[in-house]
Design a protein around this motif. Structure first.
Motif, PDB file in Angstrom:
ATOM      1  N   GLU A  92       0.335   0.320 -13.780  1.00  0.00           N
ATOM      2  CA  GLU A  92      -0.248   0.283 -12.438  1.00  0.00           C
ATOM      3  C   GLU A  92      -1.133   1.504 -12.209  1.00  0.00           C
ATOM      4  N   ARG A  93      -2.330   1.249 -11.699  1.00  0.00           N
ATOM      5  CA  ARG A  93      -3.374   2.248 -11.460  1.00  0.00           C
ATOM      6  C   ARG A  93      -3.876   2.896 -12.744  1.00  0.00           C
ATOM      7  N   ARG A 110      -4.196  -3.363 -10.781  1.00  0.00           N
ATOM      8  CA  ARG A 110      -4.176  -2.936  -9.392  1.00  0.00           C
ATOM      9  C   ARG A 110      -3.294  -3.888  -8.594  1.00  0.00           C
ATOM     10  N   HIS A 167      -1.044  -1.732  -2.105  1.00  0.00           N
ATOM     11  CA  HIS A 167      -0.772  -0.570  -2.931  1.00  0.00           C
ATOM     12  C   HIS A 167       0.477   0.128  -2.380  1.00  0.00           C
ATOM     13  N   TYR A 169       2.273   3.932  -2.463  1.00  0.00           N
ATOM     14  CA  TYR A 169       2.154   5.335  -2.828  1.00  0.00           C
ATOM     15  C   TYR A 169       3.346   6.096  -2.256  1.00  0.00           C
ATOM     16  N   HIS A 192      -5.494  14.656  -6.379  1.00  0.00           N
ATOM     17  CA  HIS A 192      -5.798  14.497  -7.798  1.00  0.00           C
ATOM     18  C   HIS A 192      -5.565  15.778  -8.599  1.00  0.00           C
ATOM     19  N   CYS A 248      -9.918  -0.502  -3.082  1.00  0.00           N
ATOM     20  CA  CYS A 248      -9.480   0.717  -2.408  1.00  0.00           C
ATOM     21  C   CYS A 248      -8.324   0.482  -1.435  1.00  0.00           C
TER      22      CYS A 248
END
Length: 277
Positions: A92-93, A110, A167, A169, A192, A248
Motif C-alpha cells: 500500500e502506497r 492505492r 486512505h 493514515y 516526508h 490524493c
C-alpha cells in the motif's frame, strides 16, 4: 498565538518564497511527474491492454503481472524484460517504475487496489504548464502554534479524489493555533522527513479562489516544547488539483477550517479550461 506582525524584510521574505515556489513547480513539471500522467488504470484478474502502455496487465494473489507482445519491452530495475513478467505484491502506497521508451509505467497500490499509471513527458498537461497561481506571500500568514501528540497514533480514514477510494493514515497528534483571535485546531499526519508533519485542510476560500478538495501544508519537526510554525504562504495543491488521474487523500472532517486562508497556492489554470490533447 496570533498571526505574526513583527517587522520583516518583505523583499527578502518574498524572494525566499518565490524561490521555494519555483522549485515546487519545477518538481511538479519534471519529466515523469504528475503532469506527465496520461491514464489511471485499475487492474483486476482479467488481462487488459491500455492505449498508453505496452502489454496486457492483471493482478491476482501473486501480485501485478504483464504479458508483453512480440516486439514489446519494458526495463525494470535496469533489466530489459520481454514476454511474461511478474512485479509481485505491491505494498500500500508503494510502487515500481517500468521504463518504456521515453515513458515510465508506474505500478502501484492505492486504497488496497492495484493500478498502473503511465507517465509520458509529451503529455500536453505537462508541456503547456506555465506555473501555479498563488496569493502574494506575506509574513502575516506565518503562524506559531503548539503540537500536542495523541497518547497513541490514531488510525484516520479519509476519502480520496477518486470516488469510492479511501486512505488510512496514522495521525500522531494535532496542532492548535489562532488566526485573528480565532482558536483553530488541525489533525496532522507524519511528514516526508523524520519528525516533520503534514496537514491536509480546506478553508473558506476552498472552491472559490483555492482548489475545492484540499491543500497541504508541511510543518517542520516541533521544538522540544511543542512549538511549531505554520507558514500558510506555502500551502500547496496536491496533484489532484491539476489532473483527475490522481488518488490524493482528502482532509479529515475536523480539518475544514471555517475561516479564509488567503495565502498559498490558488486554483490551477488547468482547472479553468480544457487542455487540448
Amino acid at each position: 498565538m496570533t498571526i505574526q506582525d513583527t517587522p520583516t524584510d518583505l523583499t527578502a521574505f518574498t524572494a525566499a518564497w518565490e524561490e521555494w515556489h519555483r522549485q515546487k513547480d519545477a518538481s511538479l513539471a519534471r519529466e515523469h511527474g504528475f503532469l506527465a500522467v496520461t491514464g489511471l488504470h485499475w487492474l483486476d484478474a482479467g488481462p487488459r491492454r491500455f492505449p498508453d502502455a505496452p502489454g496486457s496487465w492483471w493482478t491476482d494473489a501473486d501480485g501485478v503481472g504483464v504479458e508483453l507482445a512480440e516486439g514489446e519491452e519494458l526495463v525494470v530495475g535496469g533489466t530489459p524484460v520481454r514476454g511474461r513478467h511478474g512485479f509481485g505484491v505491491i505494498p500500500e502506497r508503494g510502487g515500481v517504475e517500468a521504463v518504456w521508451g521515453d515513458a515510465v509505467i508506474e505500478v502501484a497500490k492505492r486504497g488496497g487496489q492495484d493500478l498502473i499509471r503511465p507517465r509520458h513527458p509529451g503529455n500536453p498537461l505537462r508541456t503547456r504548464f506555465t506555473g501555479t497561481p498563488a496569493y502574494a506571500p506575506h509574513p502575516r500568514w506565518v503562524v506559531t502554534g503548539t503540537y500536542t501528540p495523541f497518547p497513541e497514533p490514531r488510525p484516520t480514514t479519509v476519502g480520496a479524489a477518486v470516488e469510492g477510494l479511501q486512505h488510512v493514515y496514522d495521525a500522531p497528534g494535532e496542532v492548535g493555533f489562532r488566526l485573528d483571535g480565532t482558536p483553530l485546531r488541525l489533525t496532522v499526519f507524519n511528514g516526508h522527513t523524520p519528525g516533520s508533519l503534514q496537514v491536509l485542510f480546506t478553508d473558506a476560500t476552498s472552491g472559490v479562489t483555492t482548489y475545492a478538495a484540499n491543500r497541504a501544508l508541511h510543518i517542520d519537526a516541533p521544538a522540544a516544547d511543542g512549538t511549531v510554525t505554520l507558514d500558510f504562504n506555502r500551502a500547496t495543491n496536491l496533484p489532484c488539483a491539476y489532473t483527475d488521474l490522481a488518488t490524493c487523500p482528502l482532509p479529515p472532517a475536523e480539518n475544514r477550517l471555517p475561516v479564509p486562508i488567503e495565502a498559498g497556492e490558488r486554483i490551477p489554470r488547468e482547472r479553468t479550461g480544457p487542455i487540448a490533447q
